[in-house]
Design an enzyme around this catalytic site. Sequence first.
Site, PDB file in Angstrom:
ATOM      1  N   HIS A  54      90.121 -50.555  33.803  1.00 47.50           N
ATOM      2  CA  HIS A  54      88.990 -50.295  32.915  1.00 47.50           C
ATOM      3  C   HIS A  54      89.314 -48.735  32.769  1.00 47.50           C
ATOM      4  CE1 HIS A  54      85.389 -48.665  31.569  1.00 47.50           C
ATOM      5  NE2 HIS A  54      84.807 -49.980  31.510  1.00 47.50           N
ATOM      6  N   ASP A  76      87.943 -48.945  42.247  1.00 45.22           N
ATOM      7  CA  ASP A  76      86.972 -49.019  41.085  1.00 45.22           C
ATOM      8  C   ASP A  76      86.398 -50.260  41.749  1.00 45.22           C
ATOM      9  OD1 ASP A  76      85.223 -49.746  39.164  1.00 45.22           O
ATOM     10  OD2 ASP A  76      86.919 -49.662  37.546  1.00 45.22           O
ATOM     11  N   GLN A 108      82.964 -54.213  39.585  1.00 50.16           N
ATOM     12  CA  GLN A 108      82.538 -55.483  39.554  1.00 50.16           C
ATOM     13  C   GLN A 108      82.460 -56.369  40.775  1.00 50.16           C
ATOM     14  OE1 GLN A 108      81.819 -56.873  36.567  1.00 50.16           O
ATOM     15  NE2 GLN A 108      82.485 -55.060  35.216  1.00 50.16           N
ATOM     16  N   LYS A 151      75.116 -52.122  37.040  1.00 48.94           N
ATOM     17  CA  LYS A 151      75.905 -53.468  37.279  1.00 48.94           C
ATOM     18  C   LYS A 151      75.518 -54.201  38.510  1.00 48.94           C
ATOM     19  CE  LYS A 151      80.224 -51.935  35.018  1.00 48.94           C
ATOM     20  NZ  LYS A 151      80.057 -52.059  33.620  1.00 48.94           N
ATOM     21  N   CYS A 191      86.731 -52.222  27.094  1.00 49.62           N
ATOM     22  CA  CYS A 191      87.194 -50.823  27.808  1.00 49.62           C
ATOM     23  C   CYS A 191      88.597 -51.210  28.578  1.00 49.62           C
ATOM     24  CB  CYS A 191      86.299 -49.954  28.939  1.00 49.62           C
ATOM     25  SG  CYS A 191      84.741 -49.551  27.689  1.00 49.62           S
TER      26      CYS A 191
END
Lengths: 159, 438
Positions: free
Chosen positions: B152, B229, B232, B255, B394
């Site tokens: 991303h 990251d 998700q 999220k 993104c």
Amino acid sequence: MSTLEQMYQQVILDHAKRPVGHGLVELAAGHGHLAGESHQVNPTCGDEVTLRVDVTPAGTVAGVSWEGQGCSISQASVSVMTSLVEGADLAEVARLDGLFHDLMSSRGKGLDDDAAEDALGDATAFTGVSQYPARIKCALLGWAALKDSLARSGALATS
Amino acid sequence: MTTTATVRPDDASATALSTTELAAVRADFPLLERTVRGGQPLVYLDSAATSQKPQVVLDAGVDFYEQRNAAVHRGAHQLAEEATEAFEQARAAVAAFVGADEGEIVWQPGATAAINVVAYAFSNATLGRGGDAAERFRLAPGDEIVVTEAEHHANLVPWQELCARTGAVLRWIPVSDDGRLDLSNLDALVTERTKVLAFGHVSNVTGAVAPVATLVAAARRVGALTVLDACQSVPNMPVDFHALGVDFAAFSGHKMLGPTGVGALYGRRELLEAMPPTITGGSMVEVVTMESTTYAPPPQRFEAGTQMVAQAVGMGCAAQYLDELGMEGVARHETELAAEMLKIADIPGVQVIGPLDTANRLAVVSFVVDGVHAHDVGQVLDDKGIAVRVGHHCAQPLHRRFGVAATARASASVYTTVEEVVAFREALAGVRAFFGAE
């Protein structure tokens, strides 16, 4: 007609499949012709168009050619615009540009002006697009490229 | 907590959330009751962009403002005490949820901000800030930062910028045709020159879960710091940062069923203690004179200014909600939905960008439709009340890798049902006919 069908009118789908002016033509400025090119990108979706315009010494649009990639709305809009402005003088192009922007701000209502809608011709098919705020920029991409390429050609300064 | 849904991870017969459990979960989310586009039920398949919020999370924010609102970590009055307690309890809840100690969770406005805090800490250390303790954060020309082609932009652009500021060199792990990381050249990419290895836990485009253990081992061999990251992964599968062995991680509240405007940076305690601050000002200091300032220990060192307290409380509540639901069951639910989503690959003209098997992947499925642009796909789905994401999500380099400018993406969360995915598949099957694509 559903709002989706209002958006994707047959004339739009036809232009998206068989676009007018697609394929860049070499610009050979000469004999007093002015030429300009513009590349426009919609950063939120990646749609893009490269457009070339050729303006006669008398100030009429002699030819528009373009390449691009993107959704059917953006590609069809460049195509419809091309067929609309070829042969038009610069004052008429400016008027059509203004009318099309007004149409895109109409929230699906159209211009309520028969003369204006006659002038826009097939471009009135994009009335349904103006109901979808996220898609208006798609329809305007080609018009932005035309305006910028005319400015770059110098034709707007001399007219 | 109003949820009655529970799953039993030890029960091998438990496939995912049962119909009853899922109905109870859905009843917790008021927005899912609304209709769209002419009274049709909403089919929300855009949770990878942002998730919907359960009532308890909404209530937590309102309750904070109605009953406890005050500045935290200052003031001796009762409200200040209660606000501080709510703020720190939320931190503890988030920490417990992701396998971290309380002091290792730093509130941030979001995951993007969290990654930038680390990147700028390297910058500031390279400029000499942070003293001897910050040596691990100092970069020299020729040092390398390794990312992946799947990132991303939030885990790519900050590292590009760091390289531009310091003279370090950016390198990246490529992506294979199946959408997974190509580790065949890993030893040549992660070397003694590597100072940072930054990568996404789960791709927001392909849904592929990265081989964290392999990447962490490669980084440790050469003394590089890892930055994960986890945006998700945290909402959709069990995540334990201590067990994963990463040095830093970033994830967002919105999220994971929490509010917007809040996220968290995880950092191993010894690293946070050694790291110079990025954003400076009030609340992050010890002693301030006109000449200089000493800084508070972490996490406060990285929390300058008045914090987003109500949102943090909401994020803590969301972590508890997911924890009570049970992340093992949530992950099984994701796998079941991924399998249902991947059946779109059988629709003529539909091509999935990413793994076609459900092993090590979540229910995030990006795809292209032959002859129809992603925006047009999204519009036709929207006409049926189905919300998907369209565009590059993104992740422009990853899209370029697959030779496409844009994809459409369906993604799930705890409240997503198989019936919704079936409705999505049926609507998608009609898209090419609508546009007259042969």
